[in-house]
Scaffold this active site. Structure first.
Site, PDB file in Angstrom:
ATOM      1  N   HIS A 166      36.401  52.692  23.668  1.00 14.59           N
ATOM      2  CA  HIS A 166      35.957  54.067  23.900  1.00 14.59           C
ATOM      3  C   HIS A 166      35.996  54.424  25.378  1.00 14.59           C
ATOM      4  O   HIS A 166      35.439  55.442  25.786  1.00 14.59           O
ATOM      5  CB  HIS A 166      34.561  54.254  23.303  1.00 14.59           C
ATOM      6  CG  HIS A 166      34.562  54.045  21.820  1.00 14.59           C
ATOM      7  ND1 HIS A 166      34.608  55.077  20.917  1.00 14.59           N
ATOM      8  CD2 HIS A 166      34.594  52.909  21.085  1.00 14.59           C
ATOM      9  CE1 HIS A 166      34.648  54.582  19.684  1.00 14.59           C
ATOM     10  NE2 HIS A 166      34.638  53.260  19.760  1.00 14.59           N
ATOM     11  N   LYS A 201      36.099  37.856  55.208  1.00 14.87           N
ATOM     12  CA  LYS A 201      34.997  37.154  55.882  1.00 14.87           C
ATOM     13  C   LYS A 201      35.126  37.296  57.392  1.00 14.87           C
ATOM     14  O   LYS A 201      34.127  37.525  58.088  1.00 14.87           O
ATOM     15  CB  LYS A 201      35.019  35.663  55.524  1.00 14.87           C
ATOM     16  CG  LYS A 201      34.629  35.364  54.102  1.00 14.87           C
ATOM     17  CD  LYS A 201      34.536  33.863  53.882  1.00 14.87           C
ATOM     18  CE  LYS A 201      34.392  33.528  52.430  1.00 14.87           C
ATOM     19  NZ  LYS A 201      34.584  32.116  52.137  1.00 14.87           N
ATOM     20  N   GLU A 237      42.156  33.932  41.411  1.00 13.24           N
ATOM     21  CA  GLU A 237      42.146  33.171  42.660  1.00 13.24           C
ATOM     22  C   GLU A 237      43.197  32.065  42.647  1.00 13.24           C
ATOM     23  O   GLU A 237      43.684  31.648  43.694  1.00 13.24           O
ATOM     24  CB  GLU A 237      40.755  32.560  42.878  1.00 13.24           C
ATOM     25  CG  GLU A 237      40.182  32.926  44.237  1.00 13.24           C
ATOM     26  CD  GLU A 237      38.734  32.487  44.415  1.00 13.24           C
ATOM     27  OE1 GLU A 237      37.936  33.358  44.808  1.00 13.24           O
ATOM     28  OE2 GLU A 237      38.397  31.315  44.184  1.00 13.24           O
TER      29      GLU A 237
HETATM   30  O1  PA5 Z   1      36.749  28.956  43.671  1.00 11.43           O
HETATM   31  C1  PA5 Z   1      36.347  28.926  44.822  1.00 11.43           C
HETATM   32  O2  PA5 Z   1      36.642  28.013  45.616  1.00 11.43           O
HETATM   33  C2  PA5 Z   1      35.435  30.015  45.365  1.00 11.43           C
HETATM   34  O3  PA5 Z   1      35.246  31.041  44.455  1.00 11.43           O
HETATM   35  C3  PA5 Z   1      34.079  29.447  45.701  1.00 11.43           C
HETATM   36  O4  PA5 Z   1      33.508  28.920  44.537  1.00 11.43           O
HETATM   37  C4  PA5 Z   1      33.162  30.507  46.284  1.00 11.43           C
HETATM   38  O5  PA5 Z   1      33.754  31.119  47.370  1.00 11.43           O
HETATM   39  C5  PA5 Z   1      31.844  29.886  46.717  1.00 11.43           C
HETATM   40  O6  PA5 Z   1      32.082  28.870  47.618  1.00 11.43           O
HETATM   41  P1  PA5 Z   1      30.978  27.787  47.970  1.00 11.43           P
HETATM   42  O7  PA5 Z   1      30.663  27.038  46.732  1.00 11.43           O
HETATM   43  O8  PA5 Z   1      31.608  26.940  49.022  1.00 11.43           O
HETATM   44  O9  PA5 Z   1      29.785  28.533  48.484  1.00 11.43           O
END
Ligand code: PA5
Length: 433
Positions: free
Chosen positions: A295, A409, A274
């Site tokens: 494996h 989303k 990310e």
């Molecule tokens: O790293 C990030 O920002 C995302 O992976 C969030 O942690 C994830 O989308 C969850 O978001 P939130 O904590 O707002 O529910």
């Protein structure tokens, strides 16, 4: 104590120093999200005490299972830590059993979770920084209804704690309205960098593990990684992986030889995927558990497309001892292993695999961890976070945003009929015709 053996060229060490200066100078892209850099040393005792107090209170109340609801950065750190620290078969529990929810939309998973918790004394930790993420919000609706049905609203409120933004989001409003206790995720700490906030600390404390030792480990690595020094492990790792990427190695595999670290790999994948995978760039982070995956994935790694490199997390001391027993009949021909520790065999597999993969054109770097405990995990978490910041700046991207996550989303909301998404829904229907 965590050590690394990466040997990048002088040119890439220089590039890493430049990125390190940007990060440390807090001058780079996304620099309003650098709060994680100070968490290990600056976390107030009141936060740690607050997490431990909830853990004590629920233990005294007889809570048997705590359901931790969250997704992405709001669950993977705690999941990684608990998988690493806990008995592989759920024995020798130090605190309350922790189970996770809200990290998928599977009807079956959540129905089975209700089966599992229905006869047990339950508490809930709901975690969402934005407070608006669909998966945990839906799961929380379901679990909240279950807990309120079982205990009534007032008692349920004492069994629910929210970890969220200090002021914004639906979860904050709901908590204020229902009287839940809350912990704050600081504004300047993004989800995937939040394991050392109550996002990770509270579930880990509830499970009975030592969050002070976790923070001490992280603080020790914070000091080491703040040094503008060519031995800085975060700098060396960032330099080495960028050099490999620029030479055509587009996929990095995080390897461990202990199944307890499987979820550490999942946490690491989110952190790097990310943070770096944007603007058409970025190393693809993958993870395997050896010898298991030798494996299944071993063939590809040894002889498939040569775009891979490996980072091995090597644990020096096993938490338990077990030797291979002797068999007078020796029908399996394994008496040459009699009396040897299983971990010795694991280590020989590790060395043999490293050499074989190097011979096969898969460069290997190593992160050595003394043992799996809270202190060492704290060191590992911080090391990889710091290296991620440096590495992403070397790559030329903003490590602290995730614009691409919104795409699915929007389509999902349109398909589910969320108000405001009518035009997008029509366009999707047209596309699917
Ligand atoms: O790293 C990030 O920002 C995302 O992976 C969030 O942690 C994830 O989308 C969850 O978001 P939130 O904590 O707002 O529910």
């Amino acid at each position: 104590m965590v050590n690394v053996n990466f040997k990048p060229s002088k040119e890439y060490v220089e590039k890493a120093f430049a990125a390190f200066d940007v990060l440390e100078g807090r001058k780079g892209r996304g620099n309003d999200f650098l709060g994680w850099m100070d968490l290990p040393s600056d976390t107030p005792a009141s936060i740690v005490d607050g997490c431990c107090a909830i853990a004590d209170e629920w233990r005294q109340k007889g809570v048997e299972v705590a359901v931790v609801i969250g997704i992405g950065g709001s669950y993977l750190g705690a999941k990684a830590a608990l998988a690493a620290l806990s008995h592989s078969f759920g024995m020798e529990r130090r605190g309350i059993e922790v189970v996770f929810a809200g990290f998928n939309l599977s009807e079956e998973y959540h129905a089975e979770l209700l089966d599992y918790i229905s006869g047990k004394s339950v508490a809930v930790i709901v975690i969402s920084k934005s407070g608006t993420t669909t998966e945990p919000a839906v799961a929380f609706r379901i679990i909240k209804e279950h807990v309120e049905g079982k205990y009534g609203k007032a008692e349920a409120a004492s069994r629910i704690v929210a970890v969220t933004d200090k002021a914004r989001g639906a979860l904050k409003s709901l908590s204020d309205q229902e009287g839940y206790r809350t912990f704050v995720i600081p504004d300047d700490v993004g989800g995937r960098f939040s394991v050392l906030t109550p996002v990770g600390l509270l579930p880990i404390a509830v499970a009975g593990y030592d969050i002070r030792a976790l923070l001490r480990g992280a603080a020790s690595m914070q000091r080491i990684c703040a040094e503008r020094d060519a031995r800085n492990p975060a700098l060396l790792y960032a330099a080495a992986r960028n050099e490999l990427y620029d030479s055509g190695k587009k996929v990095e595999i995080l390897v461990s030889y202990n199944p307890k670290l499987q979820y550490f790999g999942e946490w690491w994948k989110q952190l790097y995927g990310e943070s770096e995978g944007k603007e058409g760039r970025g190393i693809f982070p993958a993870s395997v558990n050896f010898t298991t995956d030798l494996h299944s994935m071993g063939q590809y790694i040894q002889e498939g497309e040569r775009m891979l490199f490996e980072t091995v997390i090597s644990v020096e001391h096993a938490g338990r001892e077990l030797t291979v027993c002797d068999d007078p009949q020796n029908l399996d021909g394994l008496n040459f292993l009699s009396g040897k520790h299983l971990e010795h065999c694991n280590r020989m597999a590790e060395t043999g695999t490293r050499l074989a993969h190097e011979d096969g054109g898969v460069p290997n770097g190593r992160v050595t961890v003394e043992r799996i405990d809270e202190f060492n995990l704290g060191e590992l978490f911080f090391l990889f976070e710091k290296a991620c910041g440096i590495s992403a700046y070397m790559l030329g991207v903003n490590p602290f945003d995730q614009p691409g996550v919104e795409a699915y989303k929007k389509n999902m909301f349109a398909l589910l009929g969320k108000p405001g998404y009518e035009a997008q829904a029509e366009a999707i229907r047209e596309r699917l015709r």
